[in-house]
Scaffold this motif. Structure first.
Motif, PDB file in Angstrom:
ATOM      1  N   PHE A 148       0.813  -1.151   0.138  1.00 50.73           N
ATOM      2  CA  PHE A 148       0.051  -0.050   0.118  1.00 50.73           C
ATOM      3  C   PHE A 148       0.768   1.271   0.043  1.00 50.73           C
ATOM      4  O   PHE A 148       0.231   2.335  -0.287  1.00 50.73           O
ATOM      5  N   GLY A 149       2.205   1.015   0.252  1.00 52.32           N
ATOM      6  CA  GLY A 149       3.066   2.410   0.054  1.00 52.32           C
ATOM      7  C   GLY A 149       3.398   3.082   1.564  1.00 52.32           C
ATOM      8  O   GLY A 149       2.579   2.849   2.390  1.00 52.32           O
ATOM      9  N   THR A 150       4.401   3.713   1.486  1.00 52.76           N
ATOM     10  CA  THR A 150       4.789   4.511   2.671  1.00 52.76           C
ATOM     11  C   THR A 150       4.979   6.055   2.272  1.00 52.76           C
ATOM     12  O   THR A 150       5.920   6.212   1.309  1.00 52.76           O
ATOM     13  N   PRO A 313     -13.896   8.951   1.298  1.00 52.94           N
ATOM     14  CA  PRO A 313     -12.718   8.107   0.863  1.00 52.94           C
ATOM     15  C   PRO A 313     -12.413   7.466   1.989  1.00 52.94           C
ATOM     16  O   PRO A 313     -12.349   7.907   3.195  1.00 52.94           O
ATOM     17  N   HIS A 314     -11.925   6.116   2.117  1.00 55.85           N
ATOM     18  CA  HIS A 314     -11.287   5.436   3.265  1.00 55.85           C
ATOM     19  C   HIS A 314      -9.921   5.803   3.422  1.00 55.85           C
ATOM     20  O   HIS A 314      -9.153   5.970   2.381  1.00 55.85           O
ATOM     21  N   SER A 315      -9.305   5.941   4.654  1.00 53.47           N
ATOM     22  CA  SER A 315      -8.174   6.075   4.711  1.00 53.47           C
ATOM     23  C   SER A 315      -7.473   5.663   6.083  1.00 53.47           C
ATOM     24  O   SER A 315      -8.464   5.261   6.761  1.00 53.47           O
ATOM     25  N   SER A 316      -6.364   5.921   6.515  1.00 53.60           N
ATOM     26  CA  SER A 316      -5.853   5.332   7.900  1.00 53.60           C
ATOM     27  C   SER A 316      -6.401   6.131   8.992  1.00 53.60           C
ATOM     28  O   SER A 316      -6.283   5.772  10.247  1.00 53.60           O
ATOM     29  N   LEU A 317      -7.004   7.316   8.672  1.00 54.71           N
ATOM     30  CA  LEU A 317      -7.589   8.217   9.747  1.00 54.71           C
ATOM     31  C   LEU A 317      -9.201   7.532   9.991  1.00 54.71           C
ATOM     32  O   LEU A 317      -9.450   7.945  10.733  1.00 54.71           O
ATOM     33  N   PHE A 322      -6.887   0.355   7.253  1.00 56.96           N
ATOM     34  CA  PHE A 322      -5.683   1.037   6.812  1.00 56.96           C
ATOM     35  C   PHE A 322      -5.149   1.511   7.995  1.00 56.96           C
ATOM     36  O   PHE A 322      -4.028   2.435   7.846  1.00 56.96           O
ATOM     37  N   ARG A 323      -5.603   1.629   9.163  1.00 54.82           N
ATOM     38  CA  ARG A 323      -5.255   2.157  10.320  1.00 54.82           C
ATOM     39  C   ARG A 323      -3.694   1.429  10.736  1.00 54.82           C
ATOM     40  O   ARG A 323      -3.457   0.449  10.498  1.00 54.82           O
ATOM     41  N   PRO A 326       1.544   3.151   6.815  1.00 57.09           N
ATOM     42  CA  PRO A 326       2.240   4.292   6.830  1.00 57.09           C
ATOM     43  C   PRO A 326       1.807   5.373   5.707  1.00 57.09           C
ATOM     44  O   PRO A 326       2.866   5.794   4.804  1.00 57.09           O
ATOM     45  N   THR A 327       0.641   5.728   5.437  1.00 62.50           N
ATOM     46  CA  THR A 327       0.101   6.316   4.466  1.00 62.50           C
ATOM     47  C   THR A 327      -1.136   7.194   4.967  1.00 62.50           C
ATOM     48  O   THR A 327      -2.022   6.650   5.666  1.00 62.50           O
ATOM     49  N   SER A 328      -1.248   8.362   4.169  1.00 57.37           N
ATOM     50  CA  SER A 328      -2.752   8.941   4.544  1.00 57.37           C
ATOM     51  C   SER A 328      -3.456   9.217   3.426  1.00 57.37           C
ATOM     52  O   SER A 328      -4.422   9.840   3.257  1.00 57.37           O
ATOM     53  N   ARG A 329      -3.125   8.318   2.396  1.00 56.68           N
ATOM     54  CA  ARG A 329      -3.920   8.333   0.972  1.00 56.68           C
ATOM     55  C   ARG A 329      -5.231   8.101   1.071  1.00 56.68           C
ATOM     56  O   ARG A 329      -5.597   7.206   2.014  1.00 56.68           O
ATOM     57  N   GLU A 330      -6.111   8.695   0.453  1.00 59.04           N
ATOM     58  CA  GLU A 330      -7.245   8.738   0.560  1.00 59.04           C
ATOM     59  C   GLU A 330      -7.890   7.752  -0.653  1.00 59.04           C
ATOM     60  O   GLU A 330      -7.755   7.996  -1.712  1.00 59.04           O
ATOM     61  N   VAL A 331      -8.754   6.721  -0.179  1.00 59.10           N
ATOM     62  CA  VAL A 331      -8.894   5.784  -1.397  1.00 59.10           C
ATOM     63  C   VAL A 331     -10.505   5.835  -1.648  1.00 59.10           C
ATOM     64  O   VAL A 331     -11.257   5.905  -0.667  1.00 59.10           O
TER      65      VAL A 331
END
Ligand code: UDP
Length: 551
Positions: A148-150, A313-317, A322-323, A326-331
């Motif tokens: 998923f990327g960093t 969008p889903h994200s680590s937030l 995604f929690r 290491p990314t805040s990317r919005e899916v």
């Protein structure tokens, strides 16, 4: 192990396709220099020491995406002619690194016998534990396969700790392009990818004439994906027009989550799954799993992929899955690559809660003829071409570090002629090739265009809107005071600070900021306070990782 036999089967099955691609690439690269590298491939998540949670689930509907990708990496590195050592246990890793058994955490006694090491986050941890101080010395040779990327803000230990960029995967202070992703999520990382089966002309023709326009296959191997909220409504609509098939794993009985009107084939071997896709018209996602290989395979086999838009969008937030990543990317959907890079007529991204929109999509899909489609970057040749370019050009061990921020007013800031030419609208600069430039820089610097972002946009988005892609290695060329001047940006003050959004300007207060820590240069991220300076570049059609002159 089931995981290894899955990978082996996949490599065997695709062998001819790989070979043909390697021959085509050889023609294309004729006369180019290619070094043979000694490469260690340590697949950390398959080691017993990391718990190896995946292997026992291979035949039970567990995730296969990682194994698909590792199988393809092995095939590609081998066909490019490199010398490979593959390890899936700690013991083998130690023996290849030259760590004597029973000893851990000591510097290596001999020089590391590998030019490159491909591993994952688990493997990185194991190497750190067993190489002692040598890890720091050799970490520039490591490439981390990271689905998923960093993002840079999560990679830099001090910054992440200070600013609360929490991750469950550690802070490695690597160059962000050492992380290699499954899809081109963020240009801050290198895009590694995988491949999908390719069709010849006869197969394409055969598929087109044998499509069953009323047949839909549901994306997902585990029964839990059927627990999605509101499914009764959208499944009822789908069932009005199409026969619904599934490939959900079950032991003895039909999983209770899967409704009776669904024709469930159970988990299929990969090759049979492809055959099912060849007949089907529609591949439909219920929202999970995120960003896997299957939708690309479906589109390559002539299916339309229908998926839910995520709003918000889903994200680590905001999402458990995604929690801690290491990314805040919005899916923005189940498969943003399919949405953004492929789109209609192959990919439909709709609001599943809106019955009219959903039904209208199904009606149109049933009526339309769609050709099989596979983006070049997911063909064997595309993957070989990309990995070849990375291996020949990416060098994270070179000592030439990016220029340090000048102290106070250094004379260097006034003297050299500007390498950037001003465009008429003054929010955009293009690199002037006649000016002095670094001939060893890769990607070549004349593909650079500097754009100033809007406050709501990351550099990723700023470049994308111009048909370009953000190129993080170019940040160092615009992290200079005179670039603000050339862009006609008024700076009442200019500071060097650690912030992953810099270089940037806080326009209303005329404050300009430059980046103090090169590891934090980041295409991702925005804040409504700033307009960012963005380094954009062109890219090859169907191969976003490479600029036009990058081969
Ligand atoms: N797949 C399979 N049998 C099936 C369904 C899928 O072998 O019945 C394979 C498919 O070909 C794909 C892989 O599973 O290459 C992983 O696909 P997915 O997109 O589901 O990603 P995951 O969540 O498994 O990582």
């Amino acid at each position: 192990k089931e995981s290894l036999s899955f990978m082996k089967k996949r490599i065997r099955h695709l062998a001819q396709q790989w070979l043909r691609a390697a021959r085509r690439l050889e023609q294309k690269l004729k006369g180019r220099q290619r070094d043979q590298k000694h490469i260690l491939i340590h697949i950390g998540f398959l080691t017993e020491e990391s718990g190896d949670v995946f292997s026992p689930r291979v035949l039970k509907g567990g995730p296969l995406g990682e194994m698909v990708q590792w199988a393809d990496i092995l095939a590609a590195l081998f066909l490019l002619g490199h010398s490979l050592r593959v390890t899936v246990s700690l013991k083998e890793l130690q023996s290849h690194l030259g760590v004597p058994p029973g000893r851990g955490n000591c510097p290596l006694t001999n020089p590391l016998p590998f030019d490159l090491i491909y591993t994952d986050y688990h493997g990185l941890q194991q190497m750190k534990q067993h190489m002692g101080l040598s890890f720091k010395k050799y970490r520039c040779r490591v490439r981390v396969i990271d689905t998923f990327g960093t993002e840079p803000a999560y990679n830099h230990e001090e910054y992440a700790t200070l600013r609360g960029y929490r991750t469950n995967w550690g802070y490695w202070n690597l160059q962000p392009t050492q992380f290699m992703t499954m899809f081109p999520h963020t240009p801050d990382n290198s895009f590694m990818g995988f491949v999908s089966e390719e069709l010849n002309k006869t197969e394409r023709q055969f598929i087109k004439s044998n499509k069953v326009s009323s047949m839909a296959v549901v994306y997902g191997k585990e029964a839990s994906i059927w627990k999605v909220g509101g499914k009764e409504k959208f499944l009822a609509i789908l069932n009005k027009y199409m026969e619904i098939h599934g490939t959900v794993y079950y032991e003895t009985q039909r999983p209770p989550e899967v409704p009776a009107f669904v024709k469930n084939h159970g988990l299929l071997p990969q090759h049979e799954f492809q055959q099912l896709l060849r007949k089907a018209k529609l591949f439909i996602g219920f929202g999970f799993p995120y960003e896997g290989p299957a939708p690309l395979e479906a589109i390559a086999n002539g299916c339309v992929f229908l998926q839910a838009r995520f709003n918000p969008p889903h994200s680590s937030l905001n999402h458990e899955f995604f929690r801690g990543k290491p990314t805040s990317r919005e899916v923005s959907s189940q498969h943003p690559y399919a949405e953004d890079f492929i789109g209609k007529p192959h990919v439909w991204t709709v609001d599943y809660n809106n019955s009219e929109e959903f039904e209208a999509a199904i009606k149109t899909i049933v009526r339309t003829q769609v050709d099989p489609y596979l983006p070049y970057e997911y063909t064997c040749e595309g993957m070989l071409e990309r990995i070849h370019a990375y291996i020949q050009h990416q060098d994270f061990c070179a000592t030439s570090s990016p220029p340090l921020p000048p102290k106070a007013k250094s004379p260097a800031m006034q003297s050299p002629p500007s390498p950037l030419a001003l465009s008429p609208n003054a929010t955009h600069l293009v690199w002037s090739p006649s000016a002095s430039r670094d001939p060893h820089a890769w990607p070549p610097v004349d593909s650079l265009q500097v754009w100033v972002s809007e406050t709501r946009h990351a550099c990723t988005e700023t470049c994308r809107r111009r048909g370009l892609v953000c190129e993080p290695t170019f940040f160092r060329f615009l992290n200079k005071k005179e670039v603000f001047l050339q862009l006609s940006i008024t700076c009442d003050s200019t500071e060097y600070e650690m912030n992953h959004l810099y270089p940037a300007v806080a326009e209303n207060v005329h404050e300009c900021y430059l980046q103090k820590e090169p590891l934090l240069f980041s295409c991702a991220g925005y804040n409504t306070k700033y307009r960012r300076l963005c380094p954009c570049r062109d890219y090859r059609k169907g191969q976003v990782a490479l600029c036009r002159d990058c081969l």
